[in-house]
Design a protein around this motif. Sequence first.
Motif, PDB file in Angstrom:
ATOM      1  N   GLU A  34       3.180   4.766   6.697  1.00  0.00           N
ATOM      2  CA  GLU A  34       3.910   3.530   6.964  1.00  0.00           C
ATOM      3  C   GLU A  34       4.097   2.652   5.734  1.00  0.00           C
ATOM      4  OE1 GLU A  34       1.236   2.074   9.869  1.00  0.00           O
ATOM      5  OE2 GLU A  34       2.034   3.319  11.501  1.00  0.00           O
ATOM      6  N   LYS A  35       3.020   2.366   5.019  1.00  0.00           N
ATOM      7  CA  LYS A  35       3.099   1.408   3.906  1.00  0.00           C
ATOM      8  C   LYS A  35       3.621   2.025   2.617  1.00  0.00           C
ATOM      9  CE  LYS A  35      -0.282  -1.842   5.694  1.00  0.00           C
ATOM     10  NZ  LYS A  35      -1.560  -2.564   5.464  1.00  0.00           N
ATOM     11  N   LEU A  74      -3.146   2.251   3.872  1.00  0.00           N
ATOM     12  CA  LEU A  74      -1.736   2.638   3.772  1.00  0.00           C
ATOM     13  C   LEU A  74      -1.102   3.001   5.111  1.00  0.00           C
ATOM     14  CD1 LEU A  74      -1.981   4.747   0.493  1.00  0.00           C
ATOM     15  CD2 LEU A  74      -1.194   2.383   0.747  1.00  0.00           C
ATOM     16  N   GLY A  75      -1.877   2.912   6.173  1.00  0.00           N
ATOM     17  CA  GLY A  75      -1.330   3.155   7.501  1.00  0.00           C
ATOM     18  C   GLY A  75      -1.273   4.626   7.864  1.00  0.00           C
TER      19      GLY A  75
END
Length: 197
Positions: A34-35, A74-75
């Motif tokens: 995601e990030k 960082l997801g």
Amino acid sequence: MTSSKTQNPPFKAVRSPGLVAAERSVLVVVDVQEKLLGSILGGEQIVQRIDTMLAATKLMNVPLFGTEQYPERLGATVEPIQSKLGNIESKRMFSFRECFADLQAFWEGGRRTIVLCGIESHVCILQSAFDLLAGGWDVVVVIDAIGSRKMLDHQCALERMKQAGVKLLTSEMVMFEWCETSTHPNFKAISQLVKGS
């Protein structure tokens, strides 16, 4: 006097080991999180191509493996990739070398080709590819299913991997090499995947 026919061995129609065989392959999806994804050039297209590759693995019985870089920060792996991957290992090294033990069963089963996709080209993909080469694996990087934040980093990574002996293929090349023939029962399905990607 012997004829030239007896002097030369007969021509053998063998498949080149330079082509990617489904029965020898494992697809590894690296850190599509995601990030990270939002800052990657062409991120949406990369996700789409990886999703297509995942559909092809199902058709061609190619096993999957996924990694996440420090997911607490960082997801998680983005959808639709996450739900299709199943086995996702977290790591802190940029290379996924710390997860190589999870590949042992594939190696012992005769699967010696790792097909890599994900992000980033010049960090986690490149370092993983180099460590896989050092471990004796045949390494394929799917160049339209990887990416970086900056084009220069991406291009430099491709050149460096090529110099090291990594095979650089497009997703379409990989899928048709897995399929090998238009008589394969899944040829039409693979063709549809290619047209839609």
